[in-house]
Design a protein around this motif. Structure first.
Motif, PDB file in Angstrom:
ATOM      1  N   MET A  70       0.535  -1.104  -0.042  1.00 24.50           N
ATOM      2  CA  MET A  70       0.232   0.041  -0.383  1.00 24.50           C
ATOM      3  C   MET A  70       0.791   1.345   0.275  1.00 24.50           C
ATOM      4  O   MET A  70       0.318   2.306  -0.461  1.00 24.50           O
ATOM      5  N   LYS A  71       1.364   0.836   0.187  1.00 24.53           N
ATOM      6  CA  LYS A  71       3.196   2.231   0.614  1.00 24.53           C
ATOM      7  C   LYS A  71       3.558   2.488  -0.613  1.00 24.53           C
ATOM      8  O   LYS A  71       3.832   3.415  -1.106  1.00 24.53           O
ATOM      9  N   ASN A  72       3.992   1.414  -1.272  1.00 27.37           N
ATOM     10  CA  ASN A  72       4.492   2.140  -3.060  1.00 27.37           C
ATOM     11  C   ASN A  72       3.684   2.420  -3.757  1.00 27.37           C
ATOM     12  O   ASN A  72       3.837   3.235  -4.542  1.00 27.37           O
ATOM     13  N   LEU A  73       2.786   1.702  -3.259  1.00 29.51           N
ATOM     14  CA  LEU A  73       1.297   2.433  -4.501  1.00 29.51           C
ATOM     15  C   LEU A  73       1.096   3.714  -3.920  1.00 29.51           C
ATOM     16  O   LEU A  73       0.858   4.899  -4.934  1.00 29.51           O
ATOM     17  N   ILE A  74       1.171   4.229  -2.964  1.00 32.58           N
ATOM     18  CA  ILE A  74       0.765   6.100  -2.124  1.00 32.58           C
ATOM     19  C   ILE A  74       2.086   6.569  -2.990  1.00 32.58           C
ATOM     20  O   ILE A  74       1.621   7.789  -3.183  1.00 32.58           O
ATOM     21  N   ARG A  75       3.011   6.221  -2.837  1.00 30.04           N
ATOM     22  CA  ARG A  75       4.456   6.956  -3.401  1.00 30.04           C
ATOM     23  C   ARG A  75       4.286   6.601  -4.751  1.00 30.04           C
ATOM     24  O   ARG A  75       4.962   7.669  -5.253  1.00 30.04           O
ATOM     25  N   ILE A  76       4.606   5.765  -5.343  1.00 28.72           N
ATOM     26  CA  ILE A  76       4.074   5.609  -6.967  1.00 28.72           C
ATOM     27  C   ILE A  76       3.221   6.809  -7.329  1.00 28.72           C
ATOM     28  O   ILE A  76       3.221   7.167  -8.023  1.00 28.72           O
ATOM     29  N   LEU A  77       1.920   6.784  -6.882  1.00 24.34           N
ATOM     30  CA  LEU A  77       1.077   7.844  -7.072  1.00 24.34           C
ATOM     31  C   LEU A  77       0.870   9.067  -6.594  1.00 24.34           C
ATOM     32  O   LEU A  77       0.848  10.306  -7.584  1.00 24.34           O
ATOM     33  N   LEU A  78       2.365   9.350  -5.606  1.00 27.15           N
ATOM     34  CA  LEU A  78       2.463  11.325  -5.314  1.00 27.15           C
ATOM     35  C   LEU A  78       3.777  11.800  -6.401  1.00 27.15           C
ATOM     36  O   LEU A  78       3.557  12.706  -7.032  1.00 27.15           O
ATOM     37  N   ILE A  79       4.763  10.680  -6.976  1.00 22.77           N
ATOM     38  CA  ILE A  79       5.609  10.900  -8.226  1.00 22.77           C
ATOM     39  C   ILE A  79       4.885  11.181  -9.124  1.00 22.77           C
ATOM     40  O   ILE A  79       4.876  12.221 -10.231  1.00 22.77           O
ATOM     41  N   VAL A  80       4.009  10.159  -9.589  1.00 15.68           N
ATOM     42  CA  VAL A  80       3.064  10.995 -10.837  1.00 15.68           C
ATOM     43  C   VAL A  80       2.157  11.666 -10.868  1.00 15.68           C
ATOM     44  O   VAL A  80       1.973  12.398 -12.044  1.00 15.68           O
ATOM     45  N   VAL A  81       2.125  12.431  -9.594  1.00 18.58           N
ATOM     46  CA  VAL A  81       0.705  13.870  -9.755  1.00 18.58           C
ATOM     47  C   VAL A  81       2.221  14.597  -9.674  1.00 18.58           C
ATOM     48  O   VAL A  81       1.894  15.696  -9.664  1.00 18.58           O
ATOM     49  N   LEU A  82       3.523  14.395  -9.172  1.00 16.49           N
ATOM     50  CA  LEU A  82       4.080  15.467  -8.783  1.00 16.49           C
ATOM     51  C   LEU A  82       4.830  15.577 -10.610  1.00 16.49           C
ATOM     52  O   LEU A  82       4.706  16.944 -10.604  1.00 16.49           O
ATOM     53  N   VAL A  83       5.100  14.715 -11.295  1.00 15.74           N
ATOM     54  CA  VAL A  83       5.394  15.021 -12.582  1.00 15.74           C
ATOM     55  C   VAL A  83       4.381  15.466 -13.277  1.00 15.74           C
ATOM     56  O   VAL A  83       4.635  16.459 -14.005  1.00 15.74           O
TER      57      VAL A  83
END
Length: 143
Positions: free
Chosen positions: A1-14
């Motif tokens: 779950m933590k990895n999914l949140i991190r990936i989602l945050l990176i996608v939003v930032l990009v």
């Protein structure tokens, strides 16, 4: 779950950064000639993409542009191995350019994407201009 949140945050930032960061505006795009026989002529745009730079070991005789009616938009006698052509002389659109290196003709395309601002001529104030008075010459006849 933590990895999914991190990936989602990176996608939003990009995604957000892609809208906020803007590259330098491009005035023109060059489509170079990739033919092996055209490798002798280096044709590129400068960093600001407002000037075409031609460079070669052999002398470049002419540079001209062909329009859609097969007429010439401009015809420049170059006669040197290094030449800079300001692209602000060309209107917006596609321009087929031909560089002549006798007996070769190297064809490439320059697309003007935006109107390139033209440099304003420097005006000299009229007070700085000084007129010289002409000298009078007297002619006399000697008998």
């Amino acid at each position: 779950m933590k990895n999914l949140i991190r990936i989602l945050l990176i996608v939003v930032l990009v995604f957000l950064l892609s809208f906020t960061l803007k590259a330098q505006e491009q005035y023109a795009k060059l489509e170079p000639n990739t033919n092996v026989q055209a490798k002798g002529l280096i044709h590129k745009l400068n960093e600001t993409k407002d000037t075409l730079i031609l460079q070669s070991d052999k002398k470049i005789n002419y540079l001209y542009s062909i329009n859609k009616d097969y007429g010439r938009d401009f015809d420049v006698y170059v006669d040197t191995t290094f030449y800079k052509f300001p692209l602000n002389k060309l209107p917006k659109g596609k321009h087929v350019l031909v560089a002549v290196q006798s007996p070769k003709r190297i064809v490439f395309v320059v697309r003007i994407l935006k109107e390139i601002p033209k440099e304003e001529p420097i005006e000299i104030p009229s007070e700085a201009i000084v007129a010289n008075e002409s000298k009078k010459v007297v002619v006399t006849e000697n008998n």
